[in-house]
Every structure is written in C-alpha cells, then in structure tokens.
Design a protein around this motif. Structure first.
Motif, PDB file in Angstrom:
ATOM      1  N   HIS A   1     -18.552  20.011  73.229  1.00  0.00           N
ATOM      2  CA  HIS A   1     -19.307  18.775  72.998  1.00  0.00           C
ATOM      3  C   HIS A   1     -18.370  17.590  72.778  1.00  0.00           C
ATOM      4  O   HIS A   1     -18.521  16.535  73.398  1.00  0.00           O
ATOM      5  CB  HIS A   1     -20.249  18.941  71.802  1.00  0.00           C
ATOM      6  N   ARG A   2     -17.404  17.758  71.899  1.00  0.00           N
ATOM      7  CA  ARG A   2     -16.479  16.652  71.606  1.00  0.00           C
ATOM      8  C   ARG A   2     -15.660  16.263  72.836  1.00  0.00           C
ATOM      9  O   ARG A   2     -15.445  15.074  73.100  1.00  0.00           O
ATOM     10  CB  ARG A   2     -15.565  17.035  70.449  1.00  0.00           C
ATOM     11  N   LEU A   3     -15.189  17.258  73.582  1.00  0.00           N
ATOM     12  CA  LEU A   3     -14.412  16.969  74.782  1.00  0.00           C
ATOM     13  C   LEU A   3     -15.275  16.293  75.841  1.00  0.00           C
ATOM     14  O   LEU A   3     -14.838  15.356  76.506  1.00  0.00           O
ATOM     15  CB  LEU A   3     -13.780  18.248  75.330  1.00  0.00           C
ATOM     16  N   ARG A   4     -16.524  16.766  75.997  1.00  0.00           N
ATOM     17  CA  ARG A   4     -17.407  16.169  76.998  1.00  0.00           C
ATOM     18  C   ARG A   4     -17.729  14.710  76.652  1.00  0.00           C
ATOM     19  O   ARG A   4     -17.714  13.845  77.530  1.00  0.00           O
ATOM     20  CB  ARG A   4     -18.699  16.975  77.129  1.00  0.00           C
ATOM     21  N   VAL A   5     -17.985  14.435  75.384  1.00  0.00           N
ATOM     22  CA  VAL A   5     -18.278  13.058  74.969  1.00  0.00           C
ATOM     23  C   VAL A   5     -17.077  12.154  75.273  1.00  0.00           C
ATOM     24  O   VAL A   5     -17.223  11.065  75.834  1.00  0.00           O
ATOM     25  CB  VAL A   5     -18.671  12.996  73.480  1.00  0.00           C
ATOM     26  N   ALA A   6     -15.875  12.623  74.920  1.00  0.00           N
ATOM     27  CA  ALA A   6     -14.670  11.822  75.163  1.00  0.00           C
ATOM     28  C   ALA A   6     -14.417  11.646  76.660  1.00  0.00           C
ATOM     29  O   ALA A   6     -14.088  10.540  77.124  1.00  0.00           O
ATOM     30  CB  ALA A   6     -13.461  12.479  74.495  1.00  0.00           C
TER      31      ALA A   6
ATOM     32  N   GLN B   1     -18.597  25.707  71.402  1.00  0.00           N
ATOM     33  CA  GLN B   1     -19.661  24.723  71.581  1.00  0.00           C
ATOM     34  C   GLN B   1     -19.264  23.367  71.004  1.00  0.00           C
ATOM     35  O   GLN B   1     -19.459  22.327  71.632  1.00  0.00           O
ATOM     36  CB  GLN B   1     -20.918  25.249  70.882  1.00  0.00           C
ATOM     37  N   GLN B   2     -18.695  23.388  69.811  1.00  0.00           N
ATOM     38  CA  GLN B   2     -18.279  22.146  69.162  1.00  0.00           C
ATOM     39  C   GLN B   2     -17.163  21.461  69.954  1.00  0.00           C
ATOM     40  O   GLN B   2     -17.209  20.247  70.180  1.00  0.00           O
ATOM     41  CB  GLN B   2     -17.817  22.459  67.742  1.00  0.00           C
ATOM     42  N   ALA B   3     -16.175  22.251  70.384  1.00  0.00           N
ATOM     43  CA  ALA B   3     -15.071  21.678  71.173  1.00  0.00           C
ATOM     44  C   ALA B   3     -15.596  21.124  72.493  1.00  0.00           C
ATOM     45  O   ALA B   3     -15.220  20.018  72.904  1.00  0.00           O
ATOM     46  CB  ALA B   3     -13.994  22.732  71.418  1.00  0.00           C
TER      47      ALA B   3
ATOM     48  N   ARG C   1     -16.968   9.260  78.235  1.00  0.00           N
ATOM     49  CA  ARG C   1     -16.638   7.868  77.921  1.00  0.00           C
ATOM     50  C   ARG C   1     -15.598   7.338  78.917  1.00  0.00           C
ATOM     51  O   ARG C   1     -15.745   6.225  79.450  1.00  0.00           O
ATOM     52  CB  ARG C   1     -16.107   7.786  76.495  1.00  0.00           C
TER      53      ARG C   1
END
Length: 140
Positions: A17-22, A13-15, A25
């Motif tokens: 989220h971070r990958l989706r945000v990047a 979940q954390q990965a 962008r």
C-alpha cells in the motif's frame, strides 16, 4: 527490544500500500497515469493482447480491465483494433501518446527502484524481487 512482527501477510499488504501510494504519486505527476494503468500499458506494449489476455496477465477481473481500457482509450493512450482471427475480439495497441506517457514515467520508475535498492541493497533487492515474483505467480 520487541520481537519482529511475524505477520508476513499484514506486512506485505502494508508495504504494498505505501509503495503503491508513493509510486502512484510519481506516475501521476510525470504522466497522469496510475501504477495499475502503467502495468497495463507495459503489458500492451509487448503486443497482441486482447482485453481477456490483459486481464489474465494483470491477474484482474475482465470487468475491471474493461473499465481501465476504456479510461486509457478515452485518454488517447490505447486504441482498439479488430482482432485478425476472432471476429468479436479486439487487439489493444499503444498510441503515440501512450508511448510518450511510458517514456515520461520511465525515469520515475527507475528512480523509485533505485531508492528501493538503496534500502534493501542490491542482493536484497534481487532476492526480494524473486520472492515476491514467486508469491505473485502462485495460485492460492
């Protein structure tokens, strides 16, 4: 040295989220679309999809896909055509602007995948893609 975190779901979940945000962008900067919209455009490009079929392909509720299709249509990236055999259904198609948006975002996605390959290595990238694909395809 602390033990590796064994909470796989939390780490995924954390990965994600971070990958989706990047990735969002990059996609927004390149073509004004999010990764969710990108997934919808790629699916529609394959051809012949109704909104119901798109929802099933994306694993989302039809109401969420209806809202996304409306936004993409309002942005001129998708159009709706009458379904050839189902009088109440429509077939989704990319517009020229939709094709151009995909062309603009493709280098960004390729660069993003190259960065993932650099972190994971080629074998790690392939194995991770296979494992995540397996998880995504299962009914839980």
């Amino acid at each position: 040295m602390p033990e590796p975190d064994q909470r796989l779901f939390f780490l995924l979940q954390q990965a994600a989220h971070r990958l989706r945000v990047a990735a969002d962008r990059r996609c927004l900067a390149a073509a004004g679309i999010t990764t969710a919209q990108l997934g919808a455009l790629f699916a529609v490009r394959e051809g012949g999809l109704t909104q119901r079929a798109l929802a099933a392909r994306l694993g989302q509720r039809e109401s969420a896909v209806t809202a996304m299709v409306t936004r993409l249509s309002d942005a001129g990236l998708l159009c709706r055509r009458a379904h050839p055999s189902e009088h109440r259904a429509v077939v989704l198609e990319l517009t020229r602007a939709g094709e151009e948006a995909l062309a603009r975002v493709t280098p960004e996605i390729e660069e993003f995948n190259a960065r993932l390959r650099a972190v994971l290595g080629e074998d790690g990238f392939r194995h991770t893609a296979e494992a995540v694909g397996l998880l995504a395809s299962r009914e839980w």
